[in-house]
Structure formats: C-alpha cells, structure tokens
Motif scaffolding. Structure first.
Motif, PDB file in Angstrom:
ATOM      1  N   VAL A  60       0.853  -1.198   0.000  1.00 50.50           N
ATOM      2  CA  VAL A  60       0.000   0.000   0.000  1.00 50.50           C
ATOM      3  C   VAL A  60       0.885   1.242   0.000  1.00 50.50           C
ATOM      4  CG1 VAL A  60      -1.961  -1.108   1.175  1.00 50.50           C
ATOM      5  CG2 VAL A  60      -0.175  -0.017   2.524  1.00 50.50           C
ATOM      6  N   SER A  61       0.278   2.390  -0.184  1.00 52.83           N
ATOM      7  CA  SER A  61       1.030   3.647  -0.172  1.00 52.83           C
ATOM      8  C   SER A  61       1.521   3.937   1.250  1.00 52.83           C
ATOM      9  CB  SER A  61       0.150   4.797  -0.654  1.00 52.83           C
ATOM     10  OG  SER A  61      -0.842   5.096   0.316  1.00 52.83           O
ATOM     11  N   PRO A  62       2.560   4.747   1.388  1.00 45.75           N
ATOM     12  CA  PRO A  62       3.047   5.102   2.734  1.00 45.75           C
ATOM     13  C   PRO A  62       1.970   5.761   3.599  1.00 45.75           C
ATOM     14  CG  PRO A  62       4.656   5.750   1.077  1.00 45.75           C
ATOM     15  CD  PRO A  62       3.423   5.309   0.339  1.00 45.75           C
ATOM     16  N   GLU A  63       1.121   6.576   2.980  1.00 41.16           N
ATOM     17  CA  GLU A  63       0.055   7.235   3.735  1.00 41.16           C
ATOM     18  C   GLU A  63      -0.950   6.222   4.259  1.00 41.16           C
ATOM     19  OE1 GLU A  63       0.868   8.078   0.562  1.00 41.16           O
ATOM     20  OE2 GLU A  63       1.943   9.956   0.904  1.00 41.16           O
ATOM     21  N   ALA A  64      -1.316   5.259   3.418  1.00 41.62           N
ATOM     22  CA  ALA A  64      -2.272   4.230   3.825  1.00 41.62           C
ATOM     23  C   ALA A  64      -1.674   3.360   4.925  1.00 41.62           C
ATOM     24  CB  ALA A  64      -2.678   3.378   2.628  1.00 41.62           C
TER      25      ALA A  64
END
Length: 101
Positions: A60-64
C-alpha cells in the motif's frame, strides 16, 4: 422467447472471465488492504523482521500504511485499557514507558 435465445447463445461458450484467464499467462497478483499491510508491518517490527516489513510497505502507499498502523495502535490501546480496566491514556503512557500523568 428471449430466455431461449440467451440460453442458445451461452451454451458451450466460456464466460468472459474464463476466457480472459485462458489468454492471460501471468496470474493476477493478490491485492492487500491497508489493515492487512499494517498488521504484517507491525508484527514484523515486533519480531525485527526487515524482509517482512519491506514486503508490507510495497502493498500500500506510505500514507495508507501510516493510517493503518495508527488505527491498529488505537485499537490495541483500547483493548488493553478494557482488559486492565484503566484509561487509554494511562495504558498508552505505560506502553511507552512514560510516567503517569
């Protein structure tokens, strides 16, 4: 009348998904949700498993991932607070080794 035509045209024909799978030589890569990635990441951190941590960061993305880890931390603190019959604030401070407020 239309049901008969539909059945006639559909017999012995693979479905659209089956047809696409037959022509696609590479199997589809399994997707992971942010909570699964967070759980794997945190467990890998606890076990000091860098390879597993790296794998979870690719899902997943770093933010997620950050959101998932934060949500996991909140749920863990709430569960421990209920188990210990203490406030979430006291439990969080205790887990981090901070003095009671």
């Amino acid at each position: 009348m239309f049901d008969g035509l539909r059945k006639f045209w559909r017999t012995n024909k693979p479905s659209r998904d089956e047809d696409e799978r037959a022509h696609d030589p590479a199997p589809q890569k399994r997707t992971h949700n942010l909570f699964e990635a967070a759980a794997v990441y945190v467990a890998a951190c606890a076990e000091d498993d860098q390879e597993e941590m790296d794998e979870a960061t690719e899902w997943v993305s770093p933010e997620a991932l950050s959101f998932g880890v934060s949500e996991l931390a909140c749920r863990a603190v709430i569960a421990l607070a209920r188990e210990r019959d203490e406030s979430p604030r006291d439990v969080a401070r205790s887990l981090l080794g901070l003095p009671a407020a």
